[in-house]
Design a protein around this motif. Structure first.
Motif, PDB file in Angstrom:
ATOM      1  N   THR A   1       0.840  -1.199   0.000  1.00 31.78           N
ATOM      2  CA  THR A   1       0.000   0.000   0.000  1.00 31.78           C
ATOM      3  C   THR A   1       0.872   1.246   0.000  1.00 31.78           C
ATOM      4  N   ILE A   2       0.531   2.182  -0.877  1.00 31.58           N
ATOM      5  CA  ILE A   2       1.210   3.472  -0.940  1.00 31.58           C
ATOM      6  C   ILE A   2       0.168   4.508  -0.508  1.00 31.58           C
ATOM      7  N   PRO A   3       0.218   4.940   0.760  1.00 33.73           N
ATOM      8  CA  PRO A   3      -0.802   5.874   1.251  1.00 33.73           C
ATOM      9  C   PRO A   3      -0.774   7.218   0.515  1.00 33.73           C
ATOM     10  N   ALA A   4      -1.857   7.948   0.621  1.00 34.02           N
ATOM     11  CA  ALA A   4      -1.943   9.281   0.034  1.00 34.02           C
ATOM     12  C   ALA A   4      -0.897  10.189   0.669  1.00 34.02           C
ATOM     13  N   ARG A   5      -0.329  11.064  -0.147  1.00 38.67           N
ATOM     14  CA  ARG A   5       0.643  12.070   0.305  1.00 38.67           C
ATOM     15  C   ARG A   5       1.766  11.454   1.146  1.00 38.67           C
ATOM     16  N   SER A   6       2.376  10.401   0.614  1.00 38.98           N
ATOM     17  CA  SER A   6       3.428   9.721   1.367  1.00 38.98           C
ATOM     18  C   SER A   6       4.519   9.222   0.424  1.00 38.98           C
ATOM     19  N   ARG A   7       5.579   8.719   1.049  1.00 37.05           N
ATOM     20  CA  ARG A   7       6.702   8.138   0.306  1.00 37.05           C
ATOM     21  C   ARG A   7       7.070   6.815   0.966  1.00 37.05           C
ATOM     22  N   VAL A   8       7.197   5.771   0.156  1.00 38.42           N
ATOM     23  CA  VAL A   8       7.636   4.469   0.633  1.00 38.42           C
ATOM     24  C   VAL A   8       9.023   4.230   0.058  1.00 38.42           C
ATOM     25  N   THR A   9       9.982   3.980   0.946  1.00 35.01           N
ATOM     26  CA  THR A   9      11.360   3.746   0.536  1.00 35.01           C
ATOM     27  C   THR A   9      11.695   2.276   0.766  1.00 35.01           C
ATOM     28  N   MET A  10      12.006   1.572  -0.306  1.00 33.97           N
ATOM     29  CA  MET A  10      12.391   0.170  -0.188  1.00 33.97           C
ATOM     30  C   MET A  10      13.858   0.094   0.236  1.00 33.97           C
ATOM     31  N   SER A  11      14.176  -0.949   1.033  1.00 34.82           N
ATOM     32  CA  SER A  11      15.550  -1.127   1.508  1.00 34.82           C
ATOM     33  C   SER A  11      15.811  -2.608   1.781  1.00 34.82           C
ATOM     34  N   PRO A  12      17.090  -2.995   1.973  1.00 32.98           N
ATOM     35  CA  PRO A  12      17.396  -4.388   2.296  1.00 32.98           C
ATOM     36  C   PRO A  12      16.833  -4.809   3.655  1.00 32.98           C
ATOM     37  N   TYR A  13      16.420  -3.871   4.480  1.00 27.86           N
ATOM     38  CA  TYR A  13      15.932  -4.174   5.832  1.00 27.86           C
ATOM     39  C   TYR A  13      14.415  -4.169   5.938  1.00 27.86           C
ATOM     40  N   GLY A  14      13.745  -3.942   4.838  1.00 27.85           N
ATOM     41  CA  GLY A  14      12.282  -3.878   4.851  1.00 27.85           C
ATOM     42  C   GLY A  14      11.713  -4.509   3.595  1.00 27.85           C
ATOM     43  N   VAL A  15      10.992  -3.715   2.832  1.00 20.30           N
ATOM     44  CA  VAL A  15      10.337  -4.183   1.608  1.00 20.30           C
ATOM     45  C   VAL A  15      11.287  -4.005   0.424  1.00 20.30           C
ATOM     46  N   ASP A  16      11.286  -4.988  -0.474  1.00 10.56           N
ATOM     47  CA  ASP A  16      12.074  -4.897  -1.700  1.00 10.56           C
ATOM     48  C   ASP A  16      11.410  -5.730  -2.788  1.00 10.56           C
ATOM     49  N   VAL A  17      12.079  -5.813  -3.927  1.00 11.05           N
ATOM     50  CA  VAL A  17      11.623  -6.667  -5.013  1.00 11.05           C
ATOM     51  C   VAL A  17      12.653  -7.783  -5.154  1.00 11.05           C
ATOM     52  N   MET A  18      12.234  -8.999  -4.892  1.00 11.07           N
ATOM     53  CA  MET A  18      13.136 -10.142  -5.017  1.00 11.07           C
ATOM     54  C   MET A  18      13.232 -10.531  -6.493  1.00 11.07           C
ATOM     55  N   VAL A  19      14.461 -10.750  -6.946  1.00 11.76           N
ATOM     56  CA  VAL A  19      14.709 -11.174  -8.321  1.00 11.76           C
ATOM     57  C   VAL A  19      15.301 -12.573  -8.242  1.00 11.76           C
ATOM     58  N   LEU A  20      14.559 -13.546  -8.729  1.00 14.22           N
ATOM     59  CA  LEU A  20      14.967 -14.945  -8.650  1.00 14.22           C
ATOM     60  C   LEU A  20      15.732 -15.356  -9.901  1.00 14.22           C
ATOM     61  N   ASP A  21      16.856 -15.996  -9.720  1.00  9.73           N
ATOM     62  CA  ASP A  21      17.691 -16.495 -10.807  1.00  9.73           C
ATOM     63  C   ASP A  21      18.002 -15.400 -11.831  1.00  9.73           C
ATOM     64  N   PRO A  22      18.661 -14.310 -11.393  1.00  8.42           N
ATOM     65  CA  PRO A  22      18.923 -13.198 -12.315  1.00  8.42           C
ATOM     66  C   PRO A  22      20.019 -13.553 -13.331  1.00  8.42           C
TER      67      PRO A  22
END
Length: 175
Positions: A122-143
């Motif tokens: 969820t990306i709330p209104a008037r906000s910023r979500v910063t992905m990091s290795p310690y929280g949320v990210d996009v996993m890339v399998l078998d790159p």
């Protein structure tokens, strides 16, 4: 004596009158039902509270992907900003160059960390979500083999905003 048919129009009998009220009612039935149905649907739509709300305004920046230290997997990160008055939901992330990707988050239990698939973000209104290795990210399998400085195109798929494309730069892992 036989009488011949009269040719005088004044002497002819008038044709029988048709009842026009049933025809007028059936002709008005379809437009009236259509208008009533449209009005009921509009009332239901406005009752949900969504009518007239401006959409989310999504932008993606600071897109980066770690060069893989092994060939099993790596991770990509994005900063997602929503300047709109309505929230949005990131449903998935894809890349034609990378193959299998999924949203994930780091979970720590009893001192041990592991990655867990995340169905959406969820990306709330008037906000910023910063992905990091310690929280949320996009996993890339078998790159594929990536090297620092390469650029990889990603498509982020939002529920309300649709597809947002961004180029991510391959960087060394940063913990």
């Amino acid at each position: 004596m036989s009488s011949a048919p009269s040719t005088d129009p004044a002497e002819r009998p008038a044709p029988p009158r048709r009842r026009t009220t049933s025809g007028a009612l059936s002709a008005a039935y379809v437009p009236v039902v259509t208008c009533v149905t449209a009005l009921m649907l509009l009332m239901a739509y406005t009752a949900t509270g969504a009518a007239g709300e401006p959409p989310a305004r999504i932008s993606v920046s600071n897109a980066r992907i770690f060069v893989s230290s092994n060939s099993v997997n790596t991770a990509a990160f994005f900063d997602i900003t929503n300047t709109g008055p309505t929230g949005d939901v990131l449903k998935s992330v894809s890349s034609a160059e990378l193959g299998s990707t999924m949203l994930g988050r780091r979970v720590t239990e009893d001192g041990a960390g592991r990655m867990e698939a995340l169905p959406s973000l969820t990306i709330p209104a008037r906000s910023r979500v910063t992905m990091s290795p310690y929280g949320v990210d996009v996993m890339v399998l078998d790159p594929p083999k990536l090297k620092v400085g390469d650029v990889v195109r990603f498509d982020l798929w939002f529920l309300g905003s649709g597809r947002v494309s961004v180029d991510a730069v391959v960087v060394p892992p940063q913990m």
